[in-house]
Design an enzyme around this catalytic site. Structure first.
Site, short mmCIF file in Angstrom:
data_model
loop_
_atom_site.label_atom_id
_atom_site.label_comp_id
_atom_site.label_asym_id
_atom_site.label_seq_id
_atom_site.Cartn_x
_atom_site.Cartn_y
_atom_site.Cartn_z
N MET A 163 0.86 -1.18 0.00
CA MET A 163 0.00 0.00 0.00
C MET A 163 0.89 1.23 0.00
O MET A 163 1.77 1.36 0.85
CB MET A 163 -0.86 0.01 1.25
CG MET A 163 -1.69 -1.28 1.37
SD MET A 163 -2.99 -1.12 2.59
CE MET A 163 -2.05 -1.15 4.11
N ARG A 296 -6.25 -1.96 10.20
CA ARG A 296 -6.09 -1.49 11.57
C ARG A 296 -6.37 -2.58 12.59
O ARG A 296 -5.72 -2.64 13.64
CB ARG A 296 -6.98 -0.26 11.82
CG ARG A 296 -6.41 0.96 11.16
CD ARG A 296 -7.29 2.19 11.19
NE ARG A 296 -6.55 3.27 10.54
CZ ARG A 296 -7.02 4.49 10.34
NH1 ARG A 296 -8.24 4.80 10.70
NH2 ARG A 296 -6.27 5.41 9.75
N TYR A 440 2.15 3.21 12.52
CA TYR A 440 1.66 3.01 11.14
C TYR A 440 0.17 2.67 11.07
O TYR A 440 -0.46 2.48 12.10
CB TYR A 440 2.55 2.06 10.34
CG TYR A 440 2.76 0.62 10.75
CD1 TYR A 440 1.94 -0.06 11.61
CD2 TYR A 440 3.85 -0.08 10.19
CE1 TYR A 440 2.16 -1.39 11.92
CE2 TYR A 440 4.08 -1.42 10.50
CZ TYR A 440 3.24 -2.07 11.35
OH TYR A 440 3.46 -3.37 11.65
N GLU A 441 -0.36 2.69 9.88
CA GLU A 441 -1.82 2.59 9.69
C GLU A 441 -2.58 3.67 10.45
O GLU A 441 -3.66 3.43 10.98
CB GLU A 441 -2.35 1.21 10.11
CG GLU A 441 -1.93 0.06 9.23
CD GLU A 441 -2.38 0.21 7.77
OE1 GLU A 441 -3.35 0.93 7.52
OE2 GLU A 441 -1.73 -0.40 6.91
N GLY A 442 -2.00 4.86 10.50
CA GLY A 442 -2.62 5.96 11.24
C GLY A 442 -2.09 6.00 12.65
O GLY A 442 -2.42 5.13 13.47
#
Lengths: 600, 600
Positions: A163, A296, A440-442
């Site tokens: 991604m 997430r 990561y992932e927000g």
């Protein structure tokens, strides 16, 4: 050297006794195939490959890291063979769509498998993990042709995926994104730009890598409304699925990181690379966010996974290390000292981790089951409710599990005293590896904003009302049960605090948006604590029930008794933190916003 | 690359306005010399060497680490020159006894200097830091002859020192110690054994290393009552101070660690090395513990030091990084995005660190002043009180400052998002370096046991009563002051909780010693929070006082206003944690001790 034994018994308990997944045999596709025997075989098989193949490579990966040579990345010794074993075992296709060669088993079962693999070797597990994310984006947004072209070889593990969101100047704020995709006469695009922090962006494990890339089509709207999603394969794919030319995408460099050294974190350069639009133009973020929600949950499980493996090794050390005497008198007078597990403060650390990882596992698997329900349940109302509650709790799990997973790994390191700080014991690797999951992932602060700013007010608070009804209903149902009172009473009180915090938010966040942002992390923690408390209360109910059967003198009675102790610990020693969070929330934003930037 | 600017203004504020150290000019030796001008010159000089010489080597030390070649350790590039600059500048002798060539300046001033150096380069600073500890042991337990022989060259920095306690099988539990010291006819001993985790045990910075070694004289009592302390120089020292033969002590290997790579952590082998008894035979721990108490304050400052430097770099990043918009509307509409310092959750992290490090600095320097009072005050009652309160708060500061220093460095890393995880930004080094401080000089759990099991009940609770009188007296004095009410009220409530927790301990720890151990860490945290709250309330009082002078329109008005905001944040957003700790304490030991060791 650390070791890992998959907590299969606890996983079985959650799947069968807590979630009772056999209820869904006739309702959700793939659940009929997931018989208790099949589940047992899968868990044992995943345990075996995790323990015997992946775990021994964890330290190798940390020591060697990845090397970039002439544009190619060499993964650590053994990773290639391990990856071959993983795809040979069919593990990459466990929950994949049968239409494209997957086994179609429940998502929740896949989550258990991914927990094991991440406990054994988090850096390695990210290679297939990123592929899952990319596959999901194609499943959500791709055309039938795109699905047919890419999914089978990603499900089989022959190809992996990535991604590509972040750019040097733009991480959280995707509106600033600059990578551009120029339309070509053949319907394809030429993608140009630089992406950073691309996990598994380049490697030697698979023959092709399918990059999912966010980019702007020139002439589209500014900001986040002009972002599209593209498939950019490392090697172009011919219509028959065979590999064509090398695409103009390359790894410019790899990052030297605090941890997860075994996974290549790449700077990816797109120099007019051929890309294919996936989904609608300018609507790429929609697909990306659906996929990120699932990702997430996966990252939340990574937090849990590092807590679990660190815990196991800390327990082994604390049973083995002789130091000092029990406070109430020697427990092992024949030994030169007692094992340190006799000391209450050591137990405080171990119990804190134990109740976190067992509670988090129960919650994560419940969440995994909601994914199955959302994807497969025939009743729209049931799907909608699952979507509401899962949407609400996904940021909560992502942030709380990864923050606490990191803290937990640190507590486990602390149990080792000075040895915990020494690389060869392996504890400090768990800490360094776990650290990334908070980012990561927000980043976790973004999760808290997502919860407070988006999930909470969505549909006039429908999701949070559903959540309150769920937990509140459970508390009411058992409020008169004397045996359960030590669990129901503190949960009820904590829920009341959460309701109070929610009311505070409703009253104060509209008039001053900073109030929402200022209390978002405290609010997220409160919700996490209440949700875990709810899990533990349900566990306690089941265990009380089992133990109240006087005819049952099975070996498992001790298992249930131990769970009750853990539930008690959670209620007494963890849940009170909701008090402090409520007080902090009620203090609002003033003391955070008063200083000028220069005054920091 | 990270940078560091010594917080001289805050240090000046604490020394002059909060502690008012000029009060002691006529009372404590060395304080008359510490005029405001001298203090300013010393702080500026220490800032300069820290910023310009030590800080640029911090990353070099981390990258290169130490190498062991043919029994010799090569420190990282530049360390040798930096050490030469440190001793050339007289920094190793700042607080040393003038009788042996030291400058005799206040201990509290030395603490400020050591904070700066540790912020700039923690691994480097441990070389002179360990020397201070060794010197102190010689000062406490040595004969005049020993002092005359060793102290001058340690004060000048020509020689360094170490402390050798830990053995492979014995860390916390020194009773298990095996290293033996056999008496010789000339009054010396031959020391044989293996010590591990010896910081600065071998290096190339100085011509000699004076090891202080715990060992057993054969025939002495078992356990901790048979341990003696020895001076074991790397090179024997002739009576005229010149170097003699190489002693039979050598570094067998160095540890690969999570952090502080620039400091050599050695396995030291003593093979019949010549040693000299220091103090009484079998009474070595007494000297060691006096010295360790001072060392613990030094380690507490290390925790604070890493929080400070991480904070500075996080603040710079958050002012620079553009991402998203302020929740209440764009603050910098002309820029593509606002700097992230506009976001409340970013400010939550920064403010949490700010109030920790500023509050901890105030408390640490107050503690440093108590050391001066204990060592130099003519009035025995004043000395005794200082000793009581400092003894009580030393474990509190060691554990809380290092736990929170680590957490703080982590919060600062988090502000960087993905970049925080990347080595070249330097944030992850602060986290890895800070981690050791929670372990060495007594793991933090041991600090909590020291507090609850030793310091609290000592002399029938004399120290804690004094502490309650101190904080309670302050609260009473200002309870009717409306301007101070936002600070005094929460402090009073937190103090009441601490009193309640103390009463709980008194009632429950005797009947069940596990209760003391089970709640020790929560109790320590409560005490830390109340003590920091007391510091912040005093800061608030001084600032309110300054600001109430309408004629003063100095630049510093903003400084005082900012301090008031920070004090408010501490009261509203940190101090409420005492609620949760009290609830956890009152739940006692049951849920910790119920499980069998096998059930973990």
């Amino acid at each position: 050297m650390p070791s890992y034994t998959a907590p299969v018994r606890d996983m079985q308990f959650i799947l069968h006794e807590l979630l009772k997944i056999d209820r869904y045999q006739d309702v959700l596709s793939g659940f009929a195939e997931a018989t208790p025997d099949t589940i047992a075989a899968i868990l044992e098989g995943a345990a075996q490959i995790s323990q015997e193949v992946l775990q021994p490579l964890n330290r190798v990966g940390d020591r060697e890291g990845c090397r970039l040579e002439n544009g190619k990345i060499i993964t650590p010794t053994g990773f290639k063979e391990a990856y071959a074993a993983v795809i040979e075992g069919g593990w990459t296709g466990l929950i994949g769509d049968p239409e494209y060669g997957g086994q179609g088993l429940p998502y929740v079962l896949g989550l258990a498998v991914s927990e094991m693999m991440a406990s054994a070797n988090m850096a390695f597990t990210m290679y297939p993990g990123l592929t899952s994310g990319a596959m999901e984006a194609i499943e959500i947004g791709g055309t039938d042709q795109q699905k047919a072209l890419y999914l089978p070889k990603m499900i089989s593990g022959q190809w992996t995926g990535t991604m590509n969101l972040t750019e040097p100047h733009c991480g959280t704020d995707l509106g600033l994104l600059r990578t551009k995709a120029e339309p070509q006469s053949d319907g394809s695009y030429r993608v140009t730009g630089t992406k950073i922090f691309i996990s598994a962006g380049e490697h030697d494990l698979a023959e092709n890598i399918i990059h999912l890339v966010l980019a702007r089509i020139p002439g589209g709207p500014d900001g986040v409304k002009g972002i599209s999603l593209f498939i950019v394969p490392k090697f172009l794919v011919n219509p028959d699925g065979s590999l064509g030319d090398r695409n103009a995408v390359s790894c410019g460099s790899i990052e030297e990181k605090m941890g997860i050294h075994g996974n290549a974190t790449c700077v990816m350069n797109y120099d007019g690379a051929v890309g294919y639009l996936i989904g609608e133009a300018h609507k790429g973020l929609r697909t990306m966010f659906i996929m990120m929600n699932a990702a997430r949950l996966g990252v939340a499980v990574q937090g849990l996974s590092q807590a679990e493996v660190a815990y196991q090794n800390a327990v082994a050390y604390c049973k083995d290390r002789l130091q000092g005497r029990a406070l109430a008198g020697a427990k092992y007078p024949d030994k030169p000292a007692d094992p340190i597990i006799v000391h209450p403060d050591i137990r405080r650390m171990l119990m804190t981790v134990k109740v976190f990882q067992e509670g988090a596992r129960a919650l994560a698997y419940w969440a995994g089951l909601q994914v199955d329900i959302i994807r497969k349940h025939p009743d729209p109302e049931t799907r909608r409710k699952a979507e509401d509650v899962l949407g609400l709790l996904t940021p909560v799990m992502k942030a709380y599990f990864t923050d606490t997973g990191f803290t937990a790994a640190n507590l486990c390191l602390q149990c080792f005293g000075g040895h915990g700080y020494i690389a060869e014991w392996g504890m400090e690797q768990f800490v360094r590896d776990a650290r990334i999951a908070q980012i990561y992932e927000g980043a976790n602060g973004i999760q808290a904003l997502d919860l407070v700013g988006r999930k909470l007010p969505a549909n006039k608070g429908r999701a949070i009302q559903l959540f309150f009804a769920l937990v509140g209903g459970f508390c009411e149902k058992y409020e008169d049960n004397a045996a359960l009172s030590p669990f129901i009473r503190p949960l009820t009180e904590a829920l009341e605090r959460l309701v109070e915090a929610t009311q505070w938010l409703m009253q104060h966040a509209i008039s001053n948006p900073d109030n929402g942002g200022a209390v978002s992390t405290d609010y997220l923690y409160m919700m996490a604590l209440v949700t875990l408390g709810y899990q533990w209360a349900q566990v306690a109910r089941i265990c009380e029930n089992q133990l109240s059967n006087p005819d049952d003198d099975s070996f498992d009675r001790q298992f249930y008794r131990n769970k009750l102790v853990a539930a008690q610990f959670f209620m007494e020693k963890v849940l009170p933190e909701t008090m402090a969070h409520l007080a902090k929330i009620q203090a609002g934003a003033d003391s955070l916003m008063a200083l000028s930037a220069e005054a920091f």
